[in-house]
Design a protein around this motif. Structure first.
Motif, short mmCIF file in Angstrom:
data_model
loop_
_atom_site.label_atom_id
_atom_site.label_comp_id
_atom_site.label_asym_id
_atom_site.label_seq_id
_atom_site.Cartn_x
_atom_site.Cartn_y
_atom_site.Cartn_z
N ASN A 45 43.18 44.21 26.02
CA ASN A 45 42.13 44.75 26.36
C ASN A 45 42.25 43.54 26.77
O ASN A 45 41.87 43.15 28.25
N ARG A 49 42.37 42.35 31.48
CA ARG A 49 41.10 41.83 32.05
C ARG A 49 41.02 40.96 33.08
O ARG A 49 40.87 40.65 34.01
N ARG A 50 42.86 40.10 33.03
CA ARG A 50 42.83 39.25 33.23
C ARG A 50 43.95 39.57 35.03
O ARG A 50 43.85 38.26 35.27
N PRO A 52 44.79 41.44 37.99
CA PRO A 52 44.04 41.68 39.71
C PRO A 52 43.22 43.20 39.76
O PRO A 52 44.32 44.04 39.30
N ASP A 53 42.45 43.18 40.69
CA ASP A 53 42.40 44.51 40.28
C ASP A 53 43.56 44.89 41.76
O ASP A 53 44.05 46.21 41.11
N ARG A 54 43.96 44.81 42.66
CA ARG A 54 44.85 45.24 43.31
C ARG A 54 46.28 44.02 43.54
O ARG A 54 45.65 42.44 43.38
#
Length: 94
Positions: A45, A49-50, A52-54
């Motif tokens: 997890n 979280r680290r 990138p979104d895209r």
């Protein structure tokens, strides 16, 4: 005459040790596997979280992307002289 409780209470599973460690060892293994699983889930997890979104758009397959550097840039390739003999030719001194 045997009652139902006496029949169910009899040990018919072969030789057993009085001081066996099967129960405590099984409990230890279950607790250890559960602990390792929880730590693995927490680690994954944190790694997710680290991210990138895209991610950046990738180029079309088969085409070199301009962001990738050519490892041979700036290197001069030296060709062997054309009159040098190769391994199959022999020199004749006459």
């Amino acid at each position: 005459m045997l009652t139902t409780v006496e029949v169910l209470a009899q040990n018919n599973f072969g030789d057993t040790r009085t001081g066996g460690l099967a129960g405590p060892m099984g409990l230890f293994l279950i607790v250890a596997l559960a602990t390792v699983t929880v730590l693995l889930i927490r680690n994954m997890n944190a790694r997710l979280r680290r991210l990138p979104d895209r991610f950046p758009q990738q180029g079309t397959p088969g085409r070199a992307d301009s962001a990738v550097a050519d490892p041979t840039d700036g290197l001069v390739e030296q060709d062997s002289p054309t009159n040098a003999p190769n391994g199959s030719q022999q020199h004749r001194n006459s």
